[in-house]
Design a protein around this motif. Structure first.
Motif, PDB file in Angstrom:
ATOM      1  N   GLN A  57       0.819  -1.212   0.000  1.00 37.37           N
ATOM      2  CA  GLN A  57       0.000   0.000   0.000  1.00 37.37           C
ATOM      3  C   GLN A  57       0.851   1.260   0.000  1.00 37.37           C
ATOM      4  O   GLN A  57       0.458   2.283  -0.567  1.00 37.37           O
ATOM      5  CB  GLN A  57      -0.978  -0.031   1.170  1.00 37.37           C
ATOM      6  CG  GLN A  57      -2.092  -1.057   0.971  1.00 37.37           C
ATOM      7  CD  GLN A  57      -3.074  -1.121   2.110  1.00 37.37           C
ATOM      8  OE1 GLN A  57      -2.726  -0.867   3.267  1.00 37.37           O
ATOM      9  NE2 GLN A  57      -4.314  -1.484   1.817  1.00 37.37           N
ATOM     10  N   VAL A  58       2.027   1.210   0.605  1.00 39.01           N
ATOM     11  CA  VAL A  58       2.975   2.332   0.497  1.00 39.01           C
ATOM     12  C   VAL A  58       3.354   2.541  -0.971  1.00 39.01           C
ATOM     13  O   VAL A  58       3.395   3.674  -1.473  1.00 39.01           O
ATOM     14  CB  VAL A  58       4.229   2.084   1.355  1.00 39.01           C
ATOM     15  CG1 VAL A  58       5.333   3.111   1.017  1.00 39.01           C
ATOM     16  CG2 VAL A  58       3.893   2.162   2.842  1.00 39.01           C
ATOM     17  N   ARG A  92      -8.721  -2.941  -0.669  1.00 32.31           N
ATOM     18  CA  ARG A  92      -7.303  -2.896  -0.263  1.00 32.31           C
ATOM     19  C   ARG A  92      -6.474  -2.074  -1.227  1.00 32.31           C
ATOM     20  O   ARG A  92      -5.492  -1.459  -0.827  1.00 32.31           O
ATOM     21  CB  ARG A  92      -6.746  -4.305  -0.136  1.00 32.31           C
ATOM     22  CG  ARG A  92      -6.964  -4.924   1.236  1.00 32.31           C
ATOM     23  CD  ARG A  92      -8.425  -5.093   1.551  1.00 32.31           C
ATOM     24  NE  ARG A  92      -8.695  -5.634   2.873  1.00 32.31           N
ATOM     25  CZ  ARG A  92      -9.903  -6.027   3.262  1.00 32.31           C
ATOM     26  NH1 ARG A  92     -10.941  -5.969   2.418  1.00 32.31           N
ATOM     27  NH2 ARG A  92     -10.095  -6.468   4.492  1.00 32.31           N
ATOM     28  N   PHE A  93      -6.839  -2.035  -2.487  1.00 29.24           N
ATOM     29  CA  PHE A  93      -6.165  -1.142  -3.429  1.00 29.24           C
ATOM     30  C   PHE A  93      -6.350   0.323  -3.012  1.00 29.24           C
ATOM     31  O   PHE A  93      -5.406   1.102  -2.998  1.00 29.24           O
ATOM     32  CB  PHE A  93      -6.730  -1.321  -4.840  1.00 29.24           C
ATOM     33  CG  PHE A  93      -5.965  -2.272  -5.718  1.00 29.24           C
ATOM     34  CD1 PHE A  93      -4.897  -1.829  -6.478  1.00 29.24           C
ATOM     35  CD2 PHE A  93      -6.325  -3.603  -5.809  1.00 29.24           C
ATOM     36  CE1 PHE A  93      -4.211  -2.694  -7.325  1.00 29.24           C
ATOM     37  CE2 PHE A  93      -5.646  -4.485  -6.646  1.00 29.24           C
ATOM     38  CZ  PHE A  93      -4.583  -4.029  -7.396  1.00 29.24           C
ATOM     39  N   ARG A  94      -7.566   0.688  -2.681  1.00 33.46           N
ATOM     40  CA  ARG A  94      -7.921   2.101  -2.510  1.00 33.46           C
ATOM     41  C   ARG A  94      -7.801   2.603  -1.070  1.00 33.46           C
ATOM     42  O   ARG A  94      -7.976   3.801  -0.828  1.00 33.46           O
ATOM     43  CB  ARG A  94      -9.370   2.331  -2.956  1.00 33.46           C
ATOM     44  CG  ARG A  94      -9.640   2.043  -4.410  1.00 33.46           C
ATOM     45  CD  ARG A  94     -11.098   2.298  -4.739  1.00 33.46           C
ATOM     46  NE  ARG A  94     -11.465   3.693  -4.638  1.00 33.46           N
ATOM     47  CZ  ARG A  94     -12.336   4.186  -3.761  1.00 33.46           C
ATOM     48  NH1 ARG A  94     -12.905   3.385  -2.858  1.00 33.46           N
ATOM     49  NH2 ARG A  94     -12.623   5.467  -3.744  1.00 33.46           N
ATOM     50  N   GLU A  95      -7.503   1.729  -0.133  1.00 34.07           N
ATOM     51  CA  GLU A  95      -7.625   2.036   1.283  1.00 34.07           C
ATOM     52  C   GLU A  95      -6.905   3.324   1.691  1.00 34.07           C
ATOM     53  O   GLU A  95      -7.386   4.081   2.533  1.00 34.07           O
ATOM     54  CB  GLU A  95      -7.098   0.865   2.111  1.00 34.07           C
ATOM     55  CG  GLU A  95      -7.721   0.752   3.473  1.00 34.07           C
ATOM     56  CD  GLU A  95      -7.575  -0.639   4.053  1.00 34.07           C
ATOM     57  OE1 GLU A  95      -8.283  -0.939   5.023  1.00 34.07           O
ATOM     58  OE2 GLU A  95      -6.760  -1.434   3.535  1.00 34.07           O
ATOM     59  N   HIS A  96      -5.744   3.595   1.097  1.00 36.49           N
ATOM     60  CA  HIS A  96      -4.950   4.767   1.486  1.00 36.49           C
ATOM     61  C   HIS A  96      -4.702   5.711   0.314  1.00 36.49           C
ATOM     62  O   HIS A  96      -3.792   6.533   0.364  1.00 36.49           O
ATOM     63  CB  HIS A  96      -3.627   4.314   2.101  1.00 36.49           C
ATOM     64  CG  HIS A  96      -3.819   3.469   3.328  1.00 36.49           C
ATOM     65  ND1 HIS A  96      -4.232   3.990   4.532  1.00 36.49           N
ATOM     66  CD2 HIS A  96      -3.686   2.130   3.515  1.00 36.49           C
ATOM     67  CE1 HIS A  96      -4.332   3.013   5.425  1.00 36.49           C
ATOM     68  NE2 HIS A  96      -4.023   1.878   4.826  1.00 36.49           N
ATOM     69  N   LYS A 271      12.001  -4.417  -4.035  1.00 37.82           N
ATOM     70  CA  LYS A 271      12.120  -5.342  -2.912  1.00 37.82           C
ATOM     71  C   LYS A 271      10.861  -5.335  -2.063  1.00 37.82           C
ATOM     72  O   LYS A 271      10.405  -6.381  -1.595  1.00 37.82           O
ATOM     73  CB  LYS A 271      13.330  -4.968  -2.063  1.00 37.82           C
ATOM     74  CG  LYS A 271      13.604  -5.939  -0.933  1.00 37.82           C
ATOM     75  CD  LYS A 271      14.870  -5.561  -0.167  1.00 37.82           C
ATOM     76  CE  LYS A 271      15.133  -6.539   0.972  1.00 37.82           C
ATOM     77  NZ  LYS A 271      16.357  -6.171   1.737  1.00 37.82           N
ATOM     78  N   ALA A 272      10.283  -4.160  -1.838  1.00 33.54           N
ATOM     79  CA  ALA A 272       9.054  -4.062  -1.055  1.00 33.54           C
ATOM     80  C   ALA A 272       7.884  -4.731  -1.771  1.00 33.54           C
ATOM     81  O   ALA A 272       6.994  -5.311  -1.131  1.00 33.54           O
ATOM     82  CB  ALA A 272       8.726  -2.605  -0.766  1.00 33.54           C
ATOM     83  N   ILE A 273       7.876  -4.654  -3.096  1.00 37.27           N
ATOM     84  CA  ILE A 273       6.786  -5.255  -3.866  1.00 37.27           C
ATOM     85  C   ILE A 273       6.878  -6.781  -3.811  1.00 37.27           C
ATOM     86  O   ILE A 273       5.888  -7.468  -3.573  1.00 37.27           O
ATOM     87  CB  ILE A 273       6.826  -4.774  -5.327  1.00 37.27           C
ATOM     88  CG1 ILE A 273       6.598  -3.257  -5.384  1.00 37.27           C
ATOM     89  CG2 ILE A 273       5.771  -5.508  -6.169  1.00 37.27           C
ATOM     90  CD1 ILE A 273       6.860  -2.652  -6.750  1.00 37.27           C
TER      91      ILE A 273
END
Length: 289
Positions: A57-58, A92-96, A271-273
């Motif tokens: 999400q970041v 979950r895509f749009r949450e933030h 790496k985060a992905i």
């Protein structure tokens, strides 16, 4: 407590569901995966899921920032069997994300006026402008599957749709739109288990519809229509990506990973992905009918 549709889902489970489906649900413990072809035997642990979801999400926030600054256009189509997890994945895509530039489109039954229009016309009205991401919770592919199964369109109307859809999508892509088409696939026992959960939960009963109830006995008709849709509309410029969603947690992560991996945006952290699980997220070759 009164059950919606006079308890039709429970009645289907008790009297009409295939024996193997009924037995799989009765034997299951909480967290078990019911499909014997799913690559994992248990649901992803919550702690690991939440850690990965946060990192992804970041990255989605970074992606949206790039979309808004660059004027890019992103369309993400979510199709799938009922109760496959479309709404939860979109959430979950749009949450933030900034809601104004990350819109959800979930169209109701077309009006008489819309029924007289070119089939794609009412969807065109909802396509993104520059700097926007649009999430279609069901889409123009209603004609390929649901309308076919329930006889809401003629064979000629469906054939015309298939003649036009790849040209329609090619125009979008050639004009610079990033187009993603997800088919969320859930096993028959897991689908029925989710329906039973919705039927008994007053906070989730609103999710059920008459179409859901009638569709329980049309699993094979859906299967045929889905396969025909893949055959007619999977292409290099607008491929289908199958998400196996018997474990919602894994499916949500894989969907986000797929989109993030496909677009080059500022400050991307590979790496985060993380790597995509090709057993859960790939082309039509992993579709489990």
């Amino acid at each position: 407590m009164d059950l919606p549709f006079d308890g039709a889902i429970t009645k289907y489970f008790e009297h009409d569901a295939p024996v193997e489906v009924r037995n799989a649900i009765r034997r299951a413990e909480k967290g078990d995966i019911l499909s014997n072809t799913y690559p994992h035997s248990e649901r992803m642990p919550r702690k690991a899921y939440e850690k990965d979801l946060y990192n992804l999400q970041v990255e989605l926030v970074k992606l949206q920032s790039w979309v808004r600054q660059s004027g890019a256009r992103v369309v993400i189509v979510f199709e799938g069997r009922d109760a496959a997890g479309k709404g939860g994945t979109i959430k979950r895509f749009r949450e933030h994300l900034l809601p104004r530039s990350a819109r959800v489109v979930a169209l109701s039954k077309p009006s008489d006026r819309e029924q007289s229009q070119w089939y794609f016309q009412r969807y065109i009205d909802h396509l993104p402008s520059g700097g926007e991401m649009v999430f279609f919770d069901r889409s123009w592919y209603n004609r390929g599957v649901v309308e076919k199964v329930f006889g809401f369109c003629t064979e000629e109307e469906r054939a015309r749709f298939f003649r036009q859809v790849m040209h329609f999508e090619r125009m979008m892509v050639n004009d610079g739109t990033h187009l993603f088409k997800f088919w969320l696939n859930v096993g028959r026992a897991e689908q029925l288990r989710r329906f039973l959960g919705r039927e008994s939960d007053p906070l989730k009963q609103w999710k059920l519809s008459n179409i859901d109830v009638k569709g329980l006995s049309k699993w094979n008709d859906y299967t045929t229509a889905i396969q025909e849709t893949f055959d007619q509309s999977h292409s290099d410029h607008a491929p289908w990506t199958i998400l196996r969603t018997d474990d919602k947690r894994r499916a949500r992560l894989e969907a986000i990973r797929h989109v993030l991996n496909a677009i080059s945006y500022a400050n991307k952290d590979g790496k985060a992905i993380g790597a995509i699980d090709s057993l859960l997220c790939a082309g039509p070759e992993i579709w489990d009918a």
